[in-house]
Structures are given as structure tokens and as C-alpha cells.
Design an enzyme around this catalytic site. Structure first.
Site, PDB file in Angstrom:
ATOM      1  N   HIS A 154       2.558  -2.892   1.327  1.00 19.26           N
ATOM      2  CA  HIS A 154       3.786  -2.185   1.701  1.00 19.26           C
ATOM      3  C   HIS A 154       3.741  -1.768   3.168  1.00 19.26           C
ATOM      4  O   HIS A 154       4.721  -1.945   3.902  1.00 19.26           O
ATOM      5  CB  HIS A 154       3.975  -0.943   0.823  1.00 19.26           C
ATOM      6  CG  HIS A 154       4.574  -1.251  -0.516  1.00 19.26           C
ATOM      7  ND1 HIS A 154       4.332  -2.410  -1.198  1.00 19.26           N
ATOM      8  CD2 HIS A 154       5.421  -0.525  -1.315  1.00 19.26           C
ATOM      9  CE1 HIS A 154       4.983  -2.405  -2.354  1.00 19.26           C
ATOM     10  NE2 HIS A 154       5.663  -1.282  -2.441  1.00 19.26           N
ATOM     11  N   HIS A 214      -2.040   4.676  -1.833  1.00 20.12           N
ATOM     12  CA  HIS A 214      -3.131   3.990  -1.138  1.00 20.12           C
ATOM     13  C   HIS A 214      -4.091   4.955  -0.419  1.00 20.12           C
ATOM     14  O   HIS A 214      -3.744   6.090  -0.100  1.00 20.12           O
ATOM     15  CB  HIS A 214      -2.598   2.972  -0.118  1.00 20.12           C
ATOM     16  CG  HIS A 214      -1.911   1.801  -0.743  1.00 20.12           C
ATOM     17  ND1 HIS A 214      -2.589   0.751  -1.325  1.00 20.12           N
ATOM     18  CD2 HIS A 214      -0.584   1.507  -0.871  1.00 20.12           C
ATOM     19  CE1 HIS A 214      -1.720  -0.134  -1.783  1.00 20.12           C
ATOM     20  NE2 HIS A 214      -0.499   0.305  -1.532  1.00 20.12           N
TER      21      HIS A 214
END
Length: 259
Positions: A154, A214
Site C-alpha cells: 500500500h 504494518h
């Protein structure tokens, strides 16, 4: 369509500010670093966007490259043909889409490969029992948990897409004086507004990724990959003769005669 014309004029004025274009790439590194710090300190409350099932993530981010190409391809054709109708020129410029897609594909596949070779499959999130599966896909299909080096795709694609759009929409600043008929100009204006809206979505979702998902290293690395993909093409390779070349940066003689 007067309202759209006003919006276009304001957006063109914004992007013509040298500092905006110069510092825009750095915005992603700052957001990634600050957002990661906030995540580690747990200072950001859970919201609708902390779930990966939010509408923007499901319907836009997960197919972000598709959205980028869907809007940018017709814009690139219309805007570049307003400067030069040569088939060779347009084909050359369209190659920038091919190169960008190749960068997207190679990077994302590399991220998947790294996650597979560095990971192991566990029965639960607490990692109490190891299961022997060769990849994340096979592990998760079996209902288990995979733990590996999960470089943020992303962070990569949202930063890269936003910078790609910034570069390829630059000709809009020189099309105001072009002799375009009403329909092509209306289409260009609508595409330009839509692409800028897409940039806003990409930056917002990049920020959400930074504060909610993340590890810090994985987000920074994904962001750096996106910035490198942009820099090595538009700031290095596209400056050379044997390349797709940069988007038109000034008016042609024909345009100036009609101005």
C-alpha cells in the site's frame, strides 16, 4: 461547466507552484515516519479507516493501479495529442504507462516473494505451533497465520501512483491556451479533476496505512520503493533520448499562434 473550469484553474495554479511539486515526494516520507511513530505509541484511536474493510480500501486501494490507469490513459492521450499528433510521439508517451505498469508488477511480485521466503506458517497469531506450508497463500487457505517480511505494498503503490499522476497531468498547465473544441476540453477538465481527487484519496489512504497498519520498517521500505520508481524514471531515465520522454512541458508553436 463553469464550476469545473474554476476548480481546474485552481488546481493548475496549485500544481504550478514550484515548492508544491518539489516537496510533494517528501510528504510521503514524512507521513510514513510520523504515522509509524504515532502507531508505535498507540496515540491514534481506532476509526472506520483502521479496518481494512473500509470502502476506500476495498473499492479503491486494492485496485488502485486499475483506477490510476483507467483515468490517466485517456487523459494522457488527449493532453499529449493537443501538443503533437504524431503517432510516434503518442506511442512513445504511452510507453510511460507500460513502464509504470512494469514497475508496479515487478515491485509487488518481489514483495510477495520476499514475504514467502522470509515467513513461516503458524496455527494462531500467538505462534504456538508451526505448520509446514511453502507460501503465505497456501498457509492462509488452510486457515493459519503467516508471519514474514511484509513490505507495505500500500505504501509503495499509493506513493508511486500519486507521483505518477502528478507528472503526467503537468501538461494541463499549458492547455488553457490550446485551441480545443468544447467536448475534448470538457473531457480533459473532468479527467483532470477526477485524477486530482484520486491523488487526494491516495494520500489519505497512505496516511491511514501509516498510522494503522504494518511495521515501521516495512512502510518506510515500501515508500522508498515508490519514490525510487518515480525518481529513476522521471528524474533520470526520461531525461534521456532513448526513453518514453517527459510529458510536454511548454506550448508548441501552433498553440502559441492560437493563444
Amino acid at each position: 461547466m463553469a464550476a469545473v473550469d474554476v476548480i481546474v484553474d485552481n488546481l493548475v495554479t496549485l500544481w504550478r507552484i514550484r515548492a508544491v511539486r518539489h516537496y510533494f515526494p517528501w510528504v510521503f516520507l514524512v507521513i510514513s515516519a510520523v504515522g509509524s511513530g504515532l502507531k508505535e505509541l498507540q496515540l491514534v484511536p481506532q476509526t472506520y479507516f483502521s479496518s481494512s474493510r473500509n470502502a476506500l480500501n476495498v473499492y479503491f486501494v486494492k485496485v488502485s493501479w486499475g483506477w490510476t490507469l483507467l483515468l490517466l490513459t485517456p487523459f494522457l492521450l488527449l493532453s499529449n495529442s493537443s501538443f503533437n499528433r504524431s503517432v510516434s510521439f503518442l506511442v512513445r508517451r504511452l510507453l510511460s504507462l507500460v513502464v509504470a505498469t512494469a514497475i508496479w508488477y515487478v515491485c509487488t511480485e518481489t514483495f510477495f516473494f520476499i514475504e514467502d521466503v522470509t515467513g513461516r506458517c503458524y496455527e494462531t497469531n500467538i505462534m504456538d505451533v508451526v505448520k509446514e506450508f511453502p507460501s503465505k497463500a497456501s498457509c492462509r487457505r488452510a486457515g493459519f497465520h503467516w508471519d514474514g517480511r511484509d513490505i507495505s505494498g500500500h505504501s509503495f503503490i499509493l506513493a508511486y501512483s500519486a507521483l505518477f499522476i502528478m507528472e503526467e497531468t503537468a501538461p494541463m498547465a499549458f492547455l488553457k491556451a490550446a485551441s480545443l473544441s468544447a467536448l475534448p476540453r470538457m473531457v480533459l477538465n473532468l479527467l483532470y479533476v477526477a485524477l486530482n481527487l484520486l491523488v487526494i484519496i491516495w494520500v489519505w489512504m497512505f496516511a491511514c496505512t501509516s498510522v494503522y497498519f504494518h511495521d515501521t520498517f516495512d512502510k518506510i521500505l515500501g515508500t522508498v520503493c515508490g519514490l525510487l520508481g518515480w525518481y529513476l524514471t522521471y528524474r533520470v531515465w526520461y531525461q534521456k533520448p532513448l526513453s518514453p520522454g517527459l510529458p510536454p512541458q511548454s506550448q508548441s508553436k501552433e498553440q502559441k499562434q492560437h493563444a
